[in-house]
Design a protein around this motif. Structure first.
Motif, PDB file in Angstrom:
ATOM      1  N   TRP A 214       0.820  -1.221   0.000  1.00 40.69           N
ATOM      2  CA  TRP A 214       0.000   0.000   0.000  1.00 40.69           C
ATOM      3  C   TRP A 214       0.848   1.262   0.000  1.00 40.69           C
ATOM      4  CZ3 TRP A 214      -4.086  -1.223  -2.067  1.00 40.69           C
ATOM      5  CH2 TRP A 214      -4.769  -2.385  -1.740  1.00 40.69           C
ATOM      6  N   LEU A 215       1.923   1.251   0.797  1.00 39.75           N
ATOM      7  CA  LEU A 215       2.750   2.464   0.882  1.00 39.75           C
ATOM      8  C   LEU A 215       3.339   2.841  -0.472  1.00 39.75           C
ATOM      9  CD1 LEU A 215       4.706   1.865   4.201  1.00 39.75           C
ATOM     10  CD2 LEU A 215       3.192   3.804   3.717  1.00 39.75           C
ATOM     11  N   PHE A 216       3.762   1.816  -1.226  1.00 42.05           N
ATOM     12  CA  PHE A 216       4.500   2.106  -2.463  1.00 42.05           C
ATOM     13  C   PHE A 216       3.752   1.668  -3.720  1.00 42.05           C
ATOM     14  CE2 PHE A 216       7.587   1.207   1.017  1.00 42.05           C
ATOM     15  CZ  PHE A 216       7.944   2.532   1.250  1.00 42.05           C
ATOM     16  N   ASN A 217       2.491   1.261  -3.570  1.00 39.40           N
ATOM     17  CA  ASN A 217       1.654   0.892  -4.708  1.00 39.40           C
ATOM     18  C   ASN A 217       2.304  -0.208  -5.556  1.00 39.40           C
ATOM     19  OD1 ASN A 217      -0.407   0.960  -6.554  1.00 39.40           O
ATOM     20  ND2 ASN A 217       0.370   2.769  -7.641  1.00 39.40           N
ATOM     21  N   LEU A 218       2.556  -1.350  -4.940  1.00 40.25           N
ATOM     22  CA  LEU A 218       3.255  -2.454  -5.599  1.00 40.25           C
ATOM     23  C   LEU A 218       2.358  -3.684  -5.674  1.00 40.25           C
ATOM     24  CD1 LEU A 218       6.545  -2.142  -3.505  1.00 40.25           C
ATOM     25  CD2 LEU A 218       6.244  -1.365  -5.868  1.00 40.25           C
ATOM     26  N   SER A 219       2.696  -4.590  -6.589  1.00 40.88           N
ATOM     27  CA  SER A 219       2.022  -5.893  -6.587  1.00 40.88           C
ATOM     28  C   SER A 219       2.835  -6.831  -5.699  1.00 40.88           C
ATOM     29  CB  SER A 219       1.958  -6.456  -8.008  1.00 40.88           C
ATOM     30  OG  SER A 219       3.268  -6.758  -8.436  1.00 40.88           O
ATOM     31  N   SER A 220       2.235  -7.946  -5.323  1.00 37.91           N
ATOM     32  CA  SER A 220       2.924  -8.916  -4.469  1.00 37.91           C
ATOM     33  C   SER A 220       4.242  -9.370  -5.128  1.00 37.91           C
ATOM     34  CB  SER A 220       1.979 -10.110  -4.248  1.00 37.91           C
ATOM     35  OG  SER A 220       2.522 -11.034  -3.370  1.00 37.91           O
ATOM     36  N   PHE A 292       8.582 -21.402   8.015  1.00 39.36           N
ATOM     37  CA  PHE A 292       7.467 -20.707   8.657  1.00 39.36           C
ATOM     38  C   PHE A 292       6.427 -20.354   7.587  1.00 39.36           C
ATOM     39  CE2 PHE A 292       9.541 -18.889  12.713  1.00 39.36           C
ATOM     40  CZ  PHE A 292      10.536 -19.842  12.706  1.00 39.36           C
ATOM     41  N   PRO A 293       5.148 -20.546   7.865  1.00 32.95           N
ATOM     42  CA  PRO A 293       4.120 -20.283   6.839  1.00 32.95           C
ATOM     43  C   PRO A 293       3.718 -18.815   6.679  1.00 32.95           C
ATOM     44  CG  PRO A 293       3.102 -21.182   8.812  1.00 32.95           C
ATOM     45  CD  PRO A 293       4.570 -21.116   9.094  1.00 32.95           C
ATOM     46  N   SER A 294       4.300 -17.921   7.475  1.00 31.37           N
ATOM     47  CA  SER A 294       3.774 -16.540   7.542  1.00 31.37           C
ATOM     48  C   SER A 294       3.780 -15.811   6.201  1.00 31.37           C
ATOM     49  CB  SER A 294       4.589 -15.729   8.548  1.00 31.37           C
ATOM     50  OG  SER A 294       4.728 -16.461   9.730  1.00 31.37           O
ATOM     51  N   ILE A 295       4.872 -15.963   5.454  1.00 31.22           N
ATOM     52  CA  ILE A 295       4.970 -15.213   4.200  1.00 31.22           C
ATOM     53  C   ILE A 295       3.859 -15.658   3.241  1.00 31.22           C
ATOM     54  CG2 ILE A 295       6.494 -14.619   2.248  1.00 31.22           C
ATOM     55  CD1 ILE A 295       7.453 -13.610   5.034  1.00 31.22           C
ATOM     56  N   LYS A 296       3.568 -16.957   3.278  1.00 31.93           N
ATOM     57  CA  LYS A 296       2.484 -17.473   2.428  1.00 31.93           C
ATOM     58  C   LYS A 296       1.130 -16.848   2.825  1.00 31.93           C
ATOM     59  CE  LYS A 296       0.334 -21.767   0.849  1.00 31.93           C
ATOM     60  NZ  LYS A 296      -0.995 -21.249   1.073  1.00 31.93           N
ATOM     61  N   PHE A 297       0.924 -16.681   4.124  1.00 32.30           N
ATOM     62  CA  PHE A 297      -0.334 -16.036   4.560  1.00 32.30           C
ATOM     63  C   PHE A 297      -0.473 -14.655   3.914  1.00 32.30           C
ATOM     64  CE2 PHE A 297      -0.010 -18.349   8.930  1.00 32.30           C
ATOM     65  CZ  PHE A 297      -0.604 -19.483   8.400  1.00 32.30           C
ATOM     66  N   ALA A 298       0.622 -13.909   3.917  1.00 25.95           N
ATOM     67  CA  ALA A 298       0.559 -12.546   3.361  1.00 25.95           C
ATOM     68  C   ALA A 298       0.284 -12.594   1.860  1.00 25.95           C
ATOM     69  CB  ALA A 298       1.857 -11.807   3.628  1.00 25.95           C
ATOM     70  N   ARG A 299       0.984 -13.502   1.174  1.00 24.79           N
ATOM     71  CA  ARG A 299       0.772 -13.591  -0.285  1.00 24.79           C
ATOM     72  C   ARG A 299      -0.675 -13.995  -0.572  1.00 24.79           C
ATOM     73  NH1 ARG A 299       5.338 -11.082  -2.107  1.00 24.79           N
ATOM     74  NH2 ARG A 299       7.256 -12.133  -1.476  1.00 24.79           N
ATOM     75  N   VAL A 303      -3.660 -12.048  -2.648  1.00 23.68           N
ATOM     76  CA  VAL A 303      -4.396 -12.636  -3.778  1.00 23.68           C
ATOM     77  C   VAL A 303      -5.896 -12.472  -3.534  1.00 23.68           C
ATOM     78  CG1 VAL A 303      -4.975 -14.794  -4.964  1.00 23.68           C
ATOM     79  CG2 VAL A 303      -2.585 -14.286  -4.410  1.00 23.68           C
ATOM     80  N   SER A 304      -6.344 -12.795  -2.326  1.00 29.08           N
ATOM     81  CA  SER A 304      -7.778 -12.654  -2.016  1.00 29.08           C
ATOM     82  C   SER A 304      -8.178 -11.187  -2.005  1.00 29.08           C
ATOM     83  CB  SER A 304      -8.108 -13.252  -0.649  1.00 29.08           C
ATOM     84  OG  SER A 304      -7.734 -14.594  -0.603  1.00 29.08           O
ATOM     85  N   GLY A 305      -7.319 -10.331  -1.464  1.00 31.14           N
ATOM     86  CA  GLY A 305      -7.593  -8.882  -1.412  1.00 31.14           C
ATOM     87  C   GLY A 305      -8.743  -8.552  -0.473  1.00 31.14           C
ATOM     88  N   GLY A 306      -9.367  -7.397  -0.708  1.00 34.42           N
ATOM     89  CA  GLY A 306     -10.533  -6.987   0.079  1.00 34.42           C
ATOM     90  C   GLY A 306     -10.261  -6.966   1.570  1.00 34.42           C
ATOM     91  N   ILE A 307     -11.088  -7.709   2.303  1.00 34.62           N
ATOM     92  CA  ILE A 307     -10.968  -7.697   3.768  1.00 34.62           C
ATOM     93  C   ILE A 307      -9.917  -8.675   4.286  1.00 34.62           C
ATOM     94  CG2 ILE A 307     -13.352  -6.950   4.246  1.00 34.62           C
ATOM     95  CD1 ILE A 307     -13.961  -9.997   4.735  1.00 34.62           C
ATOM     96  N   MET A 308      -9.344  -9.524   3.391  1.00 33.57           N
ATOM     97  CA  MET A 308      -8.500 -10.616   3.885  1.00 33.57           C
ATOM     98  C   MET A 308      -7.253 -10.152   4.668  1.00 33.57           C
ATOM     99  SD  MET A 308      -8.670 -13.747   4.324  1.00 33.57           S
ATOM    100  CE  MET A 308      -9.756 -14.522   3.177  1.00 33.57           C
ATOM    101  N   PHE A 344     -12.881 -17.372   6.192  1.00 33.10           N
ATOM    102  CA  PHE A 344     -13.349 -16.147   5.535  1.00 33.10           C
ATOM    103  C   PHE A 344     -13.293 -16.271   4.019  1.00 33.10           C
ATOM    104  CE2 PHE A 344     -14.388 -12.596   8.332  1.00 33.10           C
ATOM    105  CZ  PHE A 344     -14.198 -13.211   9.554  1.00 33.10           C
ATOM    106  N   ASP A 345     -12.318 -17.029   3.525  1.00 27.79           N
ATOM    107  CA  ASP A 345     -12.195 -17.168   2.080  1.00 27.79           C
ATOM    108  C   ASP A 345     -13.403 -17.895   1.510  1.00 27.79           C
ATOM    109  OD1 ASP A 345     -10.575 -16.196   0.220  1.00 27.79           O
ATOM    110  OD2 ASP A 345      -9.180 -17.871   0.139  1.00 27.79           O
ATOM    111  N   ILE A 346     -13.878 -18.877   2.288  1.00 30.44           N
ATOM    112  CA  ILE A 346     -15.018 -19.662   1.822  1.00 30.44           C
ATOM    113  C   ILE A 346     -16.308 -18.849   1.978  1.00 30.44           C
ATOM    114  CG2 ILE A 346     -16.379 -21.765   2.254  1.00 30.44           C
ATOM    115  CD1 ILE A 346     -13.636 -22.890   3.440  1.00 30.44           C
ATOM    116  N   GLU A 347     -16.441 -18.205   3.146  1.00 29.77           N
ATOM    117  CA  GLU A 347     -17.737 -17.605   3.473  1.00 29.77           C
ATOM    118  C   GLU A 347     -17.945 -16.186   2.964  1.00 29.77           C
ATOM    119  OE1 GLU A 347     -18.369 -17.984   7.636  1.00 29.77           O
ATOM    120  OE2 GLU A 347     -18.449 -20.165   7.541  1.00 29.77           O
ATOM    121  N   GLU A 348     -16.874 -15.431   2.913  1.00 30.07           N
ATOM    122  CA  GLU A 348     -17.063 -14.047   2.517  1.00 30.07           C
ATOM    123  C   GLU A 348     -15.945 -13.576   1.616  1.00 30.07           C
ATOM    124  OE1 GLU A 348     -18.144 -11.754   5.727  1.00 30.07           O
ATOM    125  OE2 GLU A 348     -18.484 -13.582   6.849  1.00 30.07           O
ATOM    126  N   SER A 349     -16.322 -12.745   0.685  1.00 31.61           N
ATOM    127  CA  SER A 349     -15.256 -12.021   0.020  1.00 31.61           C
ATOM    128  C   SER A 349     -15.819 -10.657  -0.351  1.00 31.61           C
ATOM    129  CB  SER A 349     -14.730 -12.793  -1.187  1.00 31.61           C
ATOM    130  OG  SER A 349     -15.475 -12.490  -2.298  1.00 31.61           O
TER     131      SER A 349
END
Ligand code: NDP
Ligand code: MG
Length: 377
Positions: A214-220, A292-299, A303-308, A344-349
């Motif tokens: 968000w700060l630098f307007n970049l893609s993942s 560690f799975p953390s970086i995958k969570f962020a990616r 990808v999901s975007g929105g509220i994720m 949340f991915d299943i129920e809401e987007s």
């Protein structure tokens, strides 16, 4: 003279901000201080710097020497204040940051969680109201500095450095019996407890990827993360000609705070100079080899975007709080985040959510996290 309000003045970043202002007292004045419950330190700070506008947000404190949150917000949006330093821990700082942005203030953001949850809104409003958001999270501060005089079209990627935290080299199976003391024992940085646990799980880097987006307007894809155990390079950018620009310094947040306060000029930071001969080893390790799975969570959240991202952040805040209170084991932090994000991915987007939708998602994700913890314990 610039008038500064510090949100979270009794914390690690807040205290460092006060030191930097004291070292540059001809140019900066503390106009307001905000903390949650540390009445003793807040009072000492107010007396020492003769600050009239002091706010303790904890509902239990009804002392008349403090002003209400709404009075503090009036001060922040008013003419007397030039700079707001956002150094509260957690997404709870979001609404006040947004008010400062909409009032066109310069906002120094250490507090990454609001940017993760609502970065798109904050950046959009900053543009609209001519507010300068200057990151003082060390990685983003370094990238901000590297990007000076670089055209967006000439940037190929940013490279966020990561110390690896206290458990660098450990496998997931080794993470089960980690104690709170081990997790709080960061090899390089002294920080508040939330940030220390985030550094141990690498969720700090997950948050920082989204913060950078968000700060630098970049893609993942334009955001790389690399392990650099020495924490001398604070982050880098690569331009399309394949040059790499970096910021090197002592690992001292006061440099970032001074950068944000003085920008575009340089002011005293109180940091000692970096001795390159004493720091002649700079190592880099591929983050993908880290267990560690953390970086995958962020990616995935991007990808999901929105509220994720807000959902990921809320689940992490609950999980960290429970771990610090000794209610869950370390590796459950990952399970909680994964479970809540999947649900949340299943129920809401919700694409392009409003501020209220983000706040609702945050609250719902907290409840889902608590429910999950209660069910499995
Ligand atoms: P700390 O835990 O040390 O300090 C948090 C501060 O926020 C305290 O002053 C606390 O008050 C205040 N606070 C907490 N909740 C509220 C609330 N509801 N209302 C008002 N004030 C509140 O955190 P850090 O200084 O380590 O971190 C602050 C932020 O900066 C975090 O978002 C972190 O991720 C980020 N950051 C920190 C770095 C560091 O080196 N510390 C580096 C990069 C980013 P009280 O003392 O009364 O509880
Ligand atoms: Mg950081």
């Amino acid at each position: 003279m610039k008038n500064v309000v510090i949100l979270g003045s009794t914390g690690s970043i807040g205290k460092s901000t006060i030191e930097v202002i004291e070292a540059n007292k001809d140019d900066f004045f503390i106009a307001g201080l905000v903390a949650k419950s540390n009445e003793k330190l807040l009072t000492e700070q107010a007396e020492k710097f003769n600050v009239k506008n002091v706010c303790l947000t904890d509902q239990n404190s009804k002392n008349e020497k403090f002003i209400s949150e709404s009075k503090m917000e009036d001060l922040i949006v008013g003419d007397q204040v030039d700079i707001v330093v956002a150094a509260i821990s957690g997404v709870v700082g979001l609404k006040t940051i947004l008010k400062a942005v909409k009032a066109g203030k310069r906002v120094l953001i250490a507090n990454k969680e609001p940017l993760v949850a609502a970065g798109e809104i904050l950046m959009r409003e900053a543009e609209k109201y001519n507010s300068e958001i200057i990151p003082i999270d060390s990685e983003h501060c370094a990238i901000h500095q590297c990007l000076q005089n670089i055209d967006k079209k000439d940037l190929s990627k940013v490279i966020i450095t990561c110390s690896g935290g206290p458990f660098l080299g450990k496998k997931q199976k080794d993470l089960k019996e980690i104690s709170i003391e081990d997790a709080l024992n960061h090899p390089v940085w002294k920080m508040g407890n939330k940030n220390l646990i985030d550094s141990a799980t690498l969720m700090n880097k997950a948050l920082e990827i989204i913060e950078a987006k968000w700060l630098f307007n970049l893609s993942s894809e334009e955001i790389d993360v690399i392990i650099h155990p020495q924490s001398i390079i604070h982050s880098m950018i690569e331009t399309t000609d394949h040059s790499i620009l970096a910021v090197l310094s002592e690992p001292d947040m006061k440099i970032c705070i001074a950068y944000g306060l003085g920008y575009p000029n340089k002011i005293k930071s109180l940091s000692k100079p970096l001795n390159l001969i004493e720091n002649n080893l700079l190592e880099f390790i591929d983050i993908n080899q880290i267990d560690f799975p953390s970086i995958k969570f962020a990616r995935d959240a991007l990808v999901s975007g929105g509220i994720m991202p807000a959902v990921m952040n809320a689940a992490n805040e609950i999980a960290v709080e429970r771990f610090i209170n000794n209610e869950i084991k370390f590796d459950l932090i990952f399970d909680i985040i994964e479970h809540v994000m999947e649900k949340f991915d299943i129920e809401e987007s919700i694409i392009d959510p409003t501020l209220d939708q983000i706040i609702n998602a945050d609250e719902k994700a907290r409840l889902t996290s608590v429910k999950y913890i209660n069910n499995i314990q």
